[in-house]
Write an enzyme that holds these catalytic residues in place. Sequence first.
Site: not given
Ligand code: GLU
Length: 429
Positions: A119
């Site tokens: 993240k």
């Molecule tokens: N931000 C989204 C989540 O928390 C998507 C992450 C992604 O598609 O890599 O799952």
Amino acid sequence: MIGNRSIDRLSYLDPASPEPWASFLEQIDRVTPHLGSLSRWTETLKRPKRTMIVDVPVVRDDGTIAHYEGYRVQHTLSRGPGKGGVRFHPAVTLNEVMALAGWMTIKNAALNLPYGGAKGGVRLDPRQHSQGELQRITRRYTSELGGFIGPARDIPAPDIGTNEQTMAWMMDTYSMNVGGTATGVVTGKPVSLGGSLGRHEATGRGVFIAAREAGRRRGIPVEGARIAIQGFGNVGGIAARLFAQAGAKVVALQDHSAALVDEAGIDVPKAGEYVASHGHLAGFRPGAEVSPENFWLVPTEFLVPAALEGQLLPARAQRVETRIVVEGANGPTTPAADDVLNDRGILVVPDVLANAGGVTVSYFEWVQDFSSFFWTEEEINARLERIMVGAFDSIWAVAQERGVPLRTAAFIIACQRVLSAREQRGLYP
Ligand code: GLU
């Protein structure tokens, strides 16, 4: 921010609420006794593999220079490259990004996607910046991450405060730096640049599927159900539309500007049009506005927190009037609040399952980019449905067998996958 009604101030900053990483650690402690001989590896989940903090300087439109702190955390890479979104929000902290990366590890493994967990985030308020400034910030952040990201290393995607345009800038910056077009470095891109049909709606669609499946098990059909949704963006807004289309009544909505309650049902498409032109819900139905705390008290069958983490603390969990909580956001319920909901017989469909539709279609996007062969929206939605329902079934079965909440069941399945990969690979050197 409008007045002082903002939910931007995360309640985990409230001393009564643990920080998100503390919640994640507690969740790992709760699953450890269920892991048998693999439990000797759980310590590895309490230590993110790699953490990067970068300075992101930008020349603002007025000529002044601002600096923002940016992060990328790769929590695990045992099952594949890092995968997870990038958040632009004024309350982003390293602690939060670590937790969000940890939840991506669990989510990706629970859905059996071939990824680790990662993240990123930049601590800023995107609403205070022009498109030009956001473009410069995004490009500098991407450049600072350097070789940390890449189609086979770590693949960012949108999250709160970022969108298709942000991903287009990230893809272009990475591509410029490597000297060729690398579409697979990010997902959630515009369809014209190698994005996937259905990706924009995927998280909200997954929330809807998870709610429908949970309702089936509890004898509560979505049709005719009362729904409260916190967050009216890419997750909450789309889920609201799908609930309304399925004949549910959206009786409460909250965004950063206002909380609305209408027992006769809120007109979701009209609310969507209002937000598209005004940027917020405040003023859409002034007569229906209530204080943010009253949002939580509305009687419903489904409550969908789809904004930020740390929203359901024990005191609120004690007072909510609902049957099923479906976590559209990451980490909206603290472990102590989980216990309260569980004791009250309220079913919690955890984030790592309920909001996994987004990363599932991100996976489809990445596969399509690699093969340069693109699928139809029908194929994408059918595959998403199959993966979400399959994951729901296996998590439900483990919860029944072991007599544990769905969150623990999802963590059991995910940790078994991650830790057995870790064990089979062996510790280097
Ligand atoms: N931000 C989204 C989540 O928390 C998507 C992450 C992604 O598609 O890599 O799952």
